[in-house]
Design a protein around this motif. Structure first.
Motif, PDB file in Angstrom:
ATOM      1  N   ASN A   1       0.826  -1.196   0.000  1.00  0.00           N
ATOM      2  CA  ASN A   1       0.000   0.000   0.000  1.00  0.00           C
ATOM      3  C   ASN A   1       0.868   1.257   0.000  1.00  0.00           C
ATOM      4  O   ASN A   1       0.610   2.212  -0.748  1.00  0.00           O
ATOM      5  N   LYS A   2       1.916   1.250   0.815  1.00  0.00           N
ATOM      6  CA  LYS A   2       2.828   2.392   0.880  1.00  0.00           C
ATOM      7  C   LYS A   2       3.494   2.625  -0.478  1.00  0.00           C
ATOM      8  O   LYS A   2       3.582   3.759  -0.953  1.00  0.00           O
ATOM      9  N   GLU A   3       3.932   1.548  -1.103  1.00  0.00           N
ATOM     10  CA  GLU A   3       4.576   1.659  -2.414  1.00  0.00           C
ATOM     11  C   GLU A   3       3.598   2.162  -3.477  1.00  0.00           C
ATOM     12  O   GLU A   3       3.947   2.995  -4.314  1.00  0.00           O
ATOM     13  N   LEU A   4       2.366   1.661  -3.439  1.00  0.00           N
ATOM     14  CA  LEU A   4       1.369   2.098  -4.410  1.00  0.00           C
ATOM     15  C   LEU A   4       0.999   3.566  -4.217  1.00  0.00           C
ATOM     16  O   LEU A   4       0.817   4.299  -5.194  1.00  0.00           O
ATOM     17  N   ARG A   5       0.908   4.013  -2.972  1.00  0.00           N
ATOM     18  CA  ARG A   5       0.644   5.427  -2.715  1.00  0.00           C
ATOM     19  C   ARG A   5       1.779   6.291  -3.249  1.00  0.00           C
ATOM     20  O   ARG A   5       1.546   7.354  -3.828  1.00  0.00           O
TER      21      ARG A   5
ATOM     22  N   ILE B   1       3.775  10.000  -7.528  1.00  0.00           N
ATOM     23  CA  ILE B   1       4.691  10.281  -8.634  1.00  0.00           C
ATOM     24  C   ILE B   1       3.912  10.474  -9.932  1.00  0.00           C
ATOM     25  O   ILE B   1       4.180  11.408 -10.698  1.00  0.00           O
ATOM     26  N   LEU B   2       2.935   9.602 -10.175  1.00  0.00           N
ATOM     27  CA  LEU B   2       2.139   9.705 -11.402  1.00  0.00           C
ATOM     28  C   LEU B   2       1.300  10.984 -11.418  1.00  0.00           C
ATOM     29  O   LEU B   2       1.161  11.620 -12.471  1.00  0.00           O
ATOM     30  N   LYS B   3       0.762  11.375 -10.272  1.00  0.00           N
ATOM     31  CA  LYS B   3       0.004  12.626 -10.205  1.00  0.00           C
ATOM     32  C   LYS B   3       0.903  13.817 -10.528  1.00  0.00           C
ATOM     33  O   LYS B   3       0.506  14.721 -11.269  1.00  0.00           O
ATOM     34  N   ALA B   4       2.100  13.827  -9.962  1.00  0.00           N
ATOM     35  CA  ALA B   4       3.032  14.923 -10.210  1.00  0.00           C
ATOM     36  C   ALA B   4       3.441  14.962 -11.686  1.00  0.00           C
ATOM     37  O   ALA B   4       3.508  16.037 -12.296  1.00  0.00           O
ATOM     38  N   ALA B   5       3.696  13.808 -12.257  1.00  0.00           N
ATOM     39  CA  ALA B   5       4.075  13.744 -13.670  1.00  0.00           C
ATOM     40  C   ALA B   5       2.926  14.213 -14.550  1.00  0.00           C
ATOM     41  O   ALA B   5       3.136  14.949 -15.526  1.00  0.00           O
ATOM     42  N   SER B   6       1.723  13.810 -14.221  1.00  0.00           N
ATOM     43  CA  SER B   6       0.552  14.224 -14.996  1.00  0.00           C
ATOM     44  C   SER B   6       0.389  15.742 -14.948  1.00  0.00           C
ATOM     45  O   SER B   6       0.137  16.380 -15.986  1.00  0.00           O
ATOM     46  N   ALA B   7       0.523  16.318 -13.772  1.00  0.00           N
ATOM     47  CA  ALA B   7       0.406  17.773 -13.641  1.00  0.00           C
ATOM     48  C   ALA B   7       1.510  18.473 -14.422  1.00  0.00           C
ATOM     49  O   ALA B   7       1.271  19.482 -15.092  1.00  0.00           O
ATOM     50  N   PHE B   8       2.721  17.930 -14.365  1.00  0.00           N
ATOM     51  CA  PHE B   8       3.849  18.513 -15.094  1.00  0.00           C
ATOM     52  C   PHE B   8       3.580  18.525 -16.595  1.00  0.00           C
ATOM     53  O   PHE B   8       3.739  19.545 -17.271  1.00  0.00           O
ATOM     54  N   PHE B   9       3.149  17.377 -17.136  1.00  0.00           N
ATOM     55  CA  PHE B   9       2.911  17.300 -18.576  1.00  0.00           C
ATOM     56  C   PHE B   9       1.682  18.099 -19.004  1.00  0.00           C
ATOM     57  O   PHE B   9       1.656  18.663 -20.109  1.00  0.00           O
ATOM     58  N   ALA B  10       0.682  18.193 -18.150  1.00  0.00           N
ATOM     59  CA  ALA B  10      -0.488  19.005 -18.469  1.00  0.00           C
ATOM     60  C   ALA B  10      -0.082  20.476 -18.550  1.00  0.00           C
ATOM     61  O   ALA B  10      -0.507  21.198 -19.472  1.00  0.00           O
TER      62      ALA B  10
END
Length: 72
Positions: A44-48, A53-62
């Protein structure tokens, strides 16, 4: 005082309690359930972390896409 088996009475009592839980004589999580819970908590910790990381990357690319469109 250390008994002949090499442990203090409290340690022996904990071992007895653990065995009673594992054999169903006492309520509580069995050793295998405890290990599974620890495994799931690590996962769970790893998935969070991966999700963050994916949220940050998505915001960066958006943001990069918006900047690119504004410059065009």
């Amino acid at each position: 005082m250390v008994p002949k088996i090499g442990c203090v009475p409290q340690t022996l009592l904990e071992w007895v309690k653990r065995e009673e839980v594992d054999t169903g004589q006492r309520d509580g999580l069995t050793s295998s359930e405890r290990e599974r819970l620890k495994q799931l908590e690590r996962e769970n910790k790893e998935l969070r972390r991966a999700n963050d990381i994916l949220k940050a990357a998505s915001a960066f690319f958006a943001q990069a896409e918006l900047d690119r469109r504004l410059k065009s």
